[in-house]
Design an enzyme around this catalytic site. Sequence first.
Site, PDB file in Angstrom:
ATOM      1  N   LEU A   8       0.718  -1.271   0.050  1.00  0.00           N
ATOM      2  CA  LEU A   8      -0.058  -0.090  -0.009  1.00  0.00           C
ATOM      3  C   LEU A   8       0.825   1.237  -0.056  1.00  0.00           C
ATOM      4  O   LEU A   8       1.517   1.468   1.038  1.00  0.00           O
ATOM      5  CB  LEU A   8      -0.957   0.047   1.423  1.00  0.00           C
ATOM      6  CG  LEU A   8      -1.752  -1.285   1.619  1.00  0.00           C
ATOM      7  CD1 LEU A   8      -2.675  -0.978   2.589  1.00  0.00           C
ATOM      8  CD2 LEU A   8      -2.769  -1.675   0.215  1.00  0.00           C
ATOM      9  N   THR A  12       8.007   7.617  -1.665  1.00  0.00           N
ATOM     10  CA  THR A  12       9.496   7.475  -1.187  1.00  0.00           C
ATOM     11  C   THR A  12       9.745   6.171  -0.562  1.00  0.00           C
ATOM     12  O   THR A  12      10.773   5.338  -1.362  1.00  0.00           O
ATOM     13  CB  THR A  12       9.861   8.605  -0.318  1.00  0.00           C
ATOM     14  OG1 THR A  12       9.349   9.808  -0.652  1.00  0.00           O
ATOM     15  CG2 THR A  12      11.471   8.633   0.077  1.00  0.00           C
ATOM     16  N   THR A  15       8.775   2.718  -2.773  1.00  0.00           N
ATOM     17  CA  THR A  15       9.517   2.879  -4.107  1.00  0.00           C
ATOM     18  C   THR A  15      10.985   1.991  -3.648  1.00  0.00           C
ATOM     19  O   THR A  15      11.467   0.938  -4.234  1.00  0.00           O
ATOM     20  CB  THR A  15       9.908   4.087  -4.759  1.00  0.00           C
ATOM     21  OG1 THR A  15       8.619   4.529  -5.043  1.00  0.00           O
ATOM     22  CG2 THR A  15      10.932   3.870  -5.933  1.00  0.00           C
ATOM     23  N   LYS A 102       4.305   5.825  12.214  1.00  0.00           N
ATOM     24  CA  LYS A 102       4.533   6.143  13.566  1.00  0.00           C
ATOM     25  C   LYS A 102       3.260   6.829  13.999  1.00  0.00           C
ATOM     26  O   LYS A 102       2.755   6.767  14.882  1.00  0.00           O
ATOM     27  CB  LYS A 102       5.773   6.901  13.966  1.00  0.00           C
ATOM     28  CG  LYS A 102       6.052   8.089  12.918  1.00  0.00           C
ATOM     29  CD  LYS A 102       6.916   7.937  11.880  1.00  0.00           C
ATOM     30  CE  LYS A 102       6.845   8.864  10.887  1.00  0.00           C
ATOM     31  NZ  LYS A 102       7.942   8.945   9.977  1.00  0.00           N
ATOM     32  N   GLY A 131      14.128   5.289  11.031  1.00  0.00           N
ATOM     33  CA  GLY A 131      14.432   4.862   9.787  1.00  0.00           C
ATOM     34  C   GLY A 131      15.155   3.479   9.609  1.00  0.00           C
ATOM     35  O   GLY A 131      14.570   2.354  10.036  1.00  0.00           O
ATOM     36  N   GLY A 184      13.002  13.644   0.257  1.00  0.00           N
ATOM     37  CA  GLY A 184      12.286  12.676   0.739  1.00  0.00           C
ATOM     38  C   GLY A 184      12.420  12.514   2.230  1.00  0.00           C
ATOM     39  O   GLY A 184      11.965  11.579   2.795  1.00  0.00           O
ATOM     40  N   GLU A 187       7.836  14.501   6.060  1.00  0.00           N
ATOM     41  CA  GLU A 187       6.576  14.349   5.932  1.00  0.00           C
ATOM     42  C   GLU A 187       5.496  14.714   4.905  1.00  0.00           C
ATOM     43  O   GLU A 187       6.046  15.880   4.671  1.00  0.00           O
ATOM     44  CB  GLU A 187       5.536  14.029   7.434  1.00  0.00           C
ATOM     45  CG  GLU A 187       6.419  13.313   8.522  1.00  0.00           C
ATOM     46  CD  GLU A 187       6.450  11.977   8.254  1.00  0.00           C
ATOM     47  OE1 GLU A 187       5.493  11.136   7.791  1.00  0.00           O
ATOM     48  OE2 GLU A 187       7.575  11.362   8.324  1.00  0.00           O
ATOM     49  N   ASP A 198       6.524  14.368  15.002  1.00  0.00           N
ATOM     50  CA  ASP A 198       6.912  13.204  14.434  1.00  0.00           C
ATOM     51  C   ASP A 198       7.888  12.574  15.393  1.00  0.00           C
ATOM     52  O   ASP A 198       7.611  11.613  15.591  1.00  0.00           O
ATOM     53  CB  ASP A 198       7.573  13.658  13.103  1.00  0.00           C
ATOM     54  CG  ASP A 198       8.368  12.242  12.666  1.00  0.00           C
ATOM     55  OD1 ASP A 198       7.721  11.363  11.898  1.00  0.00           O
ATOM     56  OD2 ASP A 198       9.566  12.124  12.769  1.00  0.00           O
ATOM     57  N   LYS A 202       7.335   9.202  17.954  1.00  0.00           N
ATOM     58  CA  LYS A 202       8.173   8.146  17.769  1.00  0.00           C
ATOM     59  C   LYS A 202       8.780   7.752  19.263  1.00  0.00           C
ATOM     60  O   LYS A 202       8.825   6.576  19.602  1.00  0.00           O
ATOM     61  CB  LYS A 202       9.563   8.450  17.023  1.00  0.00           C
ATOM     62  CG  LYS A 202       9.530   8.635  15.360  1.00  0.00           C
ATOM     63  CD  LYS A 202      10.329   9.182  14.784  1.00  0.00           C
ATOM     64  CE  LYS A 202      10.190   9.211  13.141  1.00  0.00           C
ATOM     65  NZ  LYS A 202      11.086   9.921  12.532  1.00  0.00           N
TER      66      LYS A 202
HETATM   67  N1  LIG Z   1       9.979   9.446   3.853  1.00  0.00           N
HETATM   68  C1  LIG Z   1      10.908   8.960   4.835  1.00  0.00           C
HETATM   69  O1  LIG Z   1      12.042   9.199   4.941  1.00  0.00           O
HETATM   70  C2  LIG Z   1      10.198   8.100   5.856  1.00  0.00           C
HETATM   71  C3  LIG Z   1       8.874   7.953   5.802  1.00  0.00           C
HETATM   72  N2  LIG Z   1       8.377   7.181   6.984  1.00  0.00           N
HETATM   73  C4  LIG Z   1       7.060   6.587   7.029  1.00  0.00           C
HETATM   74  O2  LIG Z   1       6.467   6.009   5.720  1.00  0.00           O
HETATM   75  C5  LIG Z   1       5.259   6.248   5.198  1.00  0.00           C
HETATM   76  C6  LIG Z   1       5.279   6.481   3.669  1.00  0.00           C
HETATM   77  O3  LIG Z   1       5.957   7.796   3.720  1.00  0.00           O
HETATM   78  P1  LIG Z   1       6.386   8.559   2.076  1.00  0.00           P
HETATM   79  O4  LIG Z   1       6.923   7.181   1.488  1.00  0.00           O
HETATM   80  O5  LIG Z   1       7.574   9.517   2.659  1.00  0.00           O
HETATM   81  O6  LIG Z   1       5.138   8.905   1.723  1.00  0.00           O
HETATM   82  P2  LIG Z   1       5.144   9.506   0.043  1.00  0.00           P
HETATM   83  O7  LIG Z   1       3.990  10.583   0.274  1.00  0.00           O
HETATM   84  O8  LIG Z   1       6.139   9.773  -0.569  1.00  0.00           O
HETATM   85  O9  LIG Z   1       4.117   8.138  -0.443  1.00  0.00           O
HETATM   86  C7  LIG Z   1       2.836   7.677  -0.142  1.00  0.00           C
HETATM   87  C8  LIG Z   1       2.330   6.680  -1.056  1.00  0.00           C
HETATM   88  O10 LIG Z   1       1.150   6.430  -0.616  1.00  0.00           O
HETATM   89  C9  LIG Z   1       0.079   6.617  -1.849  1.00  0.00           C
HETATM   90  N3  LIG Z   1      -1.183   6.957  -1.061  1.00  0.00           N
HETATM   91  C10 LIG Z   1      -1.306   7.985  -0.058  1.00  0.00           C
HETATM   92  N4  LIG Z   1      -2.602   8.331   0.307  1.00  0.00           N
HETATM   93  C11 LIG Z   1      -3.102   7.300  -0.388  1.00  0.00           C
HETATM   94  C12 LIG Z   1      -4.599   6.951  -0.479  1.00  0.00           C
HETATM   95  N5  LIG Z   1      -5.527   7.673   0.344  1.00  0.00           N
HETATM   96  N6  LIG Z   1      -5.196   6.173  -1.291  1.00  0.00           N
HETATM   97  C13 LIG Z   1      -4.108   5.567  -2.107  1.00  0.00           C
HETATM   98  N7  LIG Z   1      -2.880   5.794  -2.187  1.00  0.00           N
HETATM   99  C14 LIG Z   1      -2.390   6.517  -1.262  1.00  0.00           C
HETATM  100  C15 LIG Z   1       0.670   7.436  -2.646  1.00  0.00           C
HETATM  101  O11 LIG Z   1       0.072   7.236  -4.011  1.00  0.00           O
HETATM  102  P3  LIG Z   1       0.706   7.956  -5.372  1.00  0.00           P
HETATM  103  O12 LIG Z   1       1.943   7.612  -5.584  1.00  0.00           O
HETATM  104  O13 LIG Z   1      -0.264   7.628  -6.358  1.00  0.00           O
HETATM  105  O14 LIG Z   1       0.743   9.624  -4.791  1.00  0.00           O
HETATM  106  C16 LIG Z   1       2.126   7.337  -2.424  1.00  0.00           C
HETATM  107  O15 LIG Z   1       2.461   6.301  -3.545  1.00  0.00           O
HETATM  108  C17 LIG Z   1       4.759   7.337   6.315  1.00  0.00           C
HETATM  109  O16 LIG Z   1       3.837   6.656   7.227  1.00  0.00           O
HETATM  110  C18 LIG Z   1       5.898   8.009   6.719  1.00  0.00           C
HETATM  111  O17 LIG Z   1       5.694   8.672   8.109  1.00  0.00           O
HETATM  112  C19 LIG Z   1       9.230   6.624   7.819  1.00  0.00           C
HETATM  113  C20 LIG Z   1      10.383   6.644   8.011  1.00  0.00           C
HETATM  114  C21 LIG Z   1      11.089   7.652   6.969  1.00  0.00           C
HETATM  115  N1  LIG Z   2       9.901  12.922   8.404  1.00  0.00           N
HETATM  116  C1  LIG Z   2      10.472  11.650   9.350  1.00  0.00           C
HETATM  117  C2  LIG Z   2      10.767  10.520   8.493  1.00  0.00           C
HETATM  118  C3  LIG Z   2      11.226   9.392   9.322  1.00  0.00           C
HETATM  119  O1  LIG Z   2      10.517   8.849  10.005  1.00  0.00           O
HETATM  120  C4  LIG Z   2      12.092  12.436   9.540  1.00  0.00           C
HETATM  121  O2  LIG Z   2      12.603  13.389   9.017  1.00  0.00           O
HETATM  122  O3  LIG Z   2      12.645  11.690  10.367  1.00  0.00           O
HETATM  123 NA    NA Z   3      14.200   1.584  12.623  1.00  0.00          NA
END
Ligand SMILES: NC(=O)C1=CN([C@@H]2O[C@H](COP(=O)(O)OP(=O)(O)OC[C@H]3O[C@@H](n4cnc5c(N)ncnc54)[C@H](OP(=O)(O)O)[C@@H]3O)[C@@H](O)[C@H]2O)C=CC1
Ligand SMILES: N[C@@H](CC=O)C(=O)O
Ligand code: NA
Length: 442
Positions: A8, A12, A15, A102, A131, A184, A187, A198, A202
């Site tokens: 789901l 970032t 991928t 989180k 992370g 990336g 949030e 955030d 955590k």
């Molecule tokens: N970025 C980071 O460094 C870190 C992030 N996290 C956590 O990881 C999670 C993901 O973060 P991140 O990858 O940065 O987020 P992004 O915003 O980069 O990606 C979110 C993804 O979820 C999809 N999406 C969001 N809402 C919906 C919805 N309602 N229905 C369907 N698809 C949806 C988006 O689709 P589409 O691609 O089509 O827009 C996208 O693919 C978060 O909980 C974040 O807190 C934790 C640690 C580090």
């Molecule tokens: N936005 C968060 C992403 C990882 O949890 C951060 O900057 O640490």
């Molecule tokens: Na960790």
Amino acid sequence: MGFKIGLLGLGTVGTGTAEILLDPTGRNPLLQEIEIYRVGVRDTTKPRTVDLPSTAFTTDLEAIATDPDIDIVVELIGGLEPARSLILKAIHHKKHVVTANKAVISRYGDEIFTAANEAGVYVMLEAAVGGGIPVIQPLKQALVVNRIQSVMGIVNGTTNYILTRMQAEGADFAEVLADAQRLGYAEADPTADVDGLDAADKLAILASLAFGGRVKLEDVYCEGIRQVSAADITYADRLGFTIKLLAIAHRESPTDNPDLLQLRVHPTLVPKAHPLASVNGVYNAILVEGDPVGQVMFYGRGAGAGPTASAVVSDIMSIAAILKVEEIEAQQFNQQKVDVPHPLLSCSHQHYCAIAPMAELNTRFYARFLCNDEPGVIGHLGTSFGNHQVSLESVVQIGFQDGFAEIVVVTHESREGNFRQALEEIRTLKAVERIPSVVRVL
Ligand SMILES: NC(=O)C1=CN([C@@H]2O[C@H](COP(=O)(O)OP(=O)(O)OC[C@H]3O[C@@H](n4cnc5c(N)ncnc54)[C@H](OP(=O)(O)O)[C@@H]3O)[C@@H](O)[C@H]2O)C=CC1
Ligand SMILES: N[C@@H](CC=O)C(=O)O
Ligand code: NA
């Protein structure tokens, strides 16, 4: 034999996760048994950098959470809803869950883990804190026999990146935040990073694991970095400190009331010789102190696609390993699968931790005052602090700003309630124009 993943989110972290799963060469062989079966996104027409069949994509995330062919649902969409409902739906359909969310776990952990225990499935969250740094699993397993005294660290990459660049380059806050978003780290709504929310999420998760009780998020005291100015960074540097956004969970006294915890997130002046002072950029570090292990520090990249995906896929692998053993046992011994979760991988706390009020905190403070440049003003400050049993470690008149003398004070360890009362008294002094900053000192 193979394990099917319902992913789901393909942003970032999604991928980064897909990149690891699609490139198993040179990694643990079990990875080859894991298949990305379906991918849920918001927009299926968006160009993607990973090579997955277009038929795998859907915008119907609920269909993934309930798909009978899927073994593990990996929630990487972020935000509260629909993430919470999808996690619960997956659990009710007997799917194991891996999440980096989180925000959801710190608010709905009770509901989610209760449901998971009833369904006999695992909810894994290594990526949610620090992370790519392994810290959740070590607290659950390698450190499990310790009585934890404190967990303290830098757990938000975005704010650490901003503070580091403000300190090193005198860079502008907004410009550095834009870079953190581009990389990336931030949030979707960077307010959660900048305002310390955030980090508070955590800390609530870490404290719950470390101290073996549930934690209400609203019990975590939280201040962000918006009020940290270039002037404070410079003065802190001159006084031998670096300013960091620290998350601190501390057991008050192991004997009096073993459950009474301090839980706080705030900018902190950290002495330059302290191990957390040299944690820079997107790096996070978590310092755990336990009995009998002593101090253990976990250090690494706290955000970004690759590091976070490393934690996500390691959780997928932990579940896949358990499923594989269960399958082999079932084949060899003709056993029925038993829904008893591994006691060190599941979460089953029932009671809530008691939290000490901030007024009772004992700590040092840094405060900056803008005063009329007149004889006796430093004496007045000293008297007001003395009236409230706050003793001063150092008082320095640094320079002038807007025609006012700038005076910086560092206190000895004092009760926060007394320090706040002293500040109230100081605000009434005619010679004091403003108190632009107050920061706790480690
Ligand atoms: N970025 C980071 O460094 C870190 C992030 N996290 C956590 O990881 C999670 C993901 O973060 P991140 O990858 O940065 O987020 P992004 O915003 O980069 O990606 C979110 C993804 O979820 C999809 N999406 C969001 N809402 C919906 C919805 N309602 N229905 C369907 N698809 C949806 C988006 O689709 P589409 O691609 O089509 O827009 C996208 O693919 C978060 O909980 C974040 O807190 C934790 C640690 C580090
Ligand atoms: N936005 C968060 C992403 C990882 O949890 C951060 O900057 O640490
Ligand atoms: Na960790």
